[in-house]
Design a protein around this motif. Structure first.
Motif, mmCIF file in Angstrom:
data_model
loop_
_atom_site.group_PDB
_atom_site.id
_atom_site.type_symbol
_atom_site.label_atom_id
_atom_site.label_comp_id
_atom_site.label_asym_id
_atom_site.label_seq_id
_atom_site.Cartn_x
_atom_site.Cartn_y
_atom_site.Cartn_z
ATOM 1 N N TYR A 1 -1.919 5.093 -9.768
ATOM 2 C CA TYR A 1 -2.905 5.827 -9.067
ATOM 3 C C TYR A 1 -3.618 7.127 -9.846
ATOM 4 N N SER B 1 -7.875 3.769 -1.128
ATOM 5 C CA SER B 1 -7.697 5.318 -1.170
ATOM 6 C C SER B 1 -6.821 5.291 -0.069
ATOM 7 N N ASP C 1 -5.966 7.076 -5.194
ATOM 8 C CA ASP C 1 -6.947 6.181 -5.604
ATOM 9 C C ASP C 1 -6.516 5.330 -6.522
ATOM 10 N N ARG C 2 -7.015 4.119 -6.466
ATOM 11 C CA ARG C 2 -7.061 2.850 -7.208
ATOM 12 C C ARG C 2 -7.798 1.587 -7.079
ATOM 13 N N GLN D 1 0.718 -1.251 -0.089
ATOM 14 C CA GLN D 1 -0.031 0.066 -0.188
ATOM 15 C C GLN D 1 0.816 1.190 0.150
ATOM 16 N N TRP E 1 -4.592 8.650 2.098
ATOM 17 C CA TRP E 1 -4.423 10.400 2.249
ATOM 18 C C TRP E 1 -3.197 10.334 3.308
ATOM 19 N N LYS F 1 -3.986 12.737 -2.132
ATOM 20 C CA LYS F 1 -4.794 11.507 -2.036
ATOM 21 C C LYS F 1 -4.431 10.604 -3.157
#
Length: 115
Positions: A32, A103, A98-99, A1, A105, A96
């Motif tokens: 991402y 998510s 996203d994928r 991650q 942050w 941020k």
């Protein structure tokens, strides 16, 4: 991650410039959708700008022509160049990633525009 760390915030006079950085670790930013968001007390977090994995960009109307989002895959970093800053740009700015439903942050960096 992926983990994200923002930097580059500070105090700037109206009309000035700042460049925010979002350094990623644990995964490549290139896969991402990377976005910059901002939040002021009492208001919802709002999207400022984003860049997709394919390189497409999108901006909030309030920052079009003044802010530029960019991504350096070699440095695994996303930037937000902010020019002609206004007092209403004062906020905490968040990065941020996203994928595919995931998510992440960053912790945020304060930007204050004041004379």
């Amino acid at each position: 991650q992926v983990q994200l760390v923002e930097s580059g915030g500070g105090l700037v006079q109206p009309g000035g410039s700042l460049r925010l950085s979002c350094a990623a670790s644990g995964s490549s930013v290139s896969i991402y959708v990377m976005g910059w968001y901002r939040q002021t007390p009492g208001l919802q977090r709002e999207l400022v700008a984003l860049v997709t994995s394919g390189g497409s960009t999108n901006y909030a109307d309030s920052v079009k022509g003044r802010f530029t989002i960019s991504r350096d895959n070699a440095k695994n970093t996303v930037y937000l160049q902010m020019n002609n800053l206004k007092p209403e740009d004062t906020a905490v700015y968040y990065c941020k990633a996203d994928r595919l439903g995931f998510s992440a942050w960053g912790q945020g960096t304060q930007v204050t525009v004041s004379s």
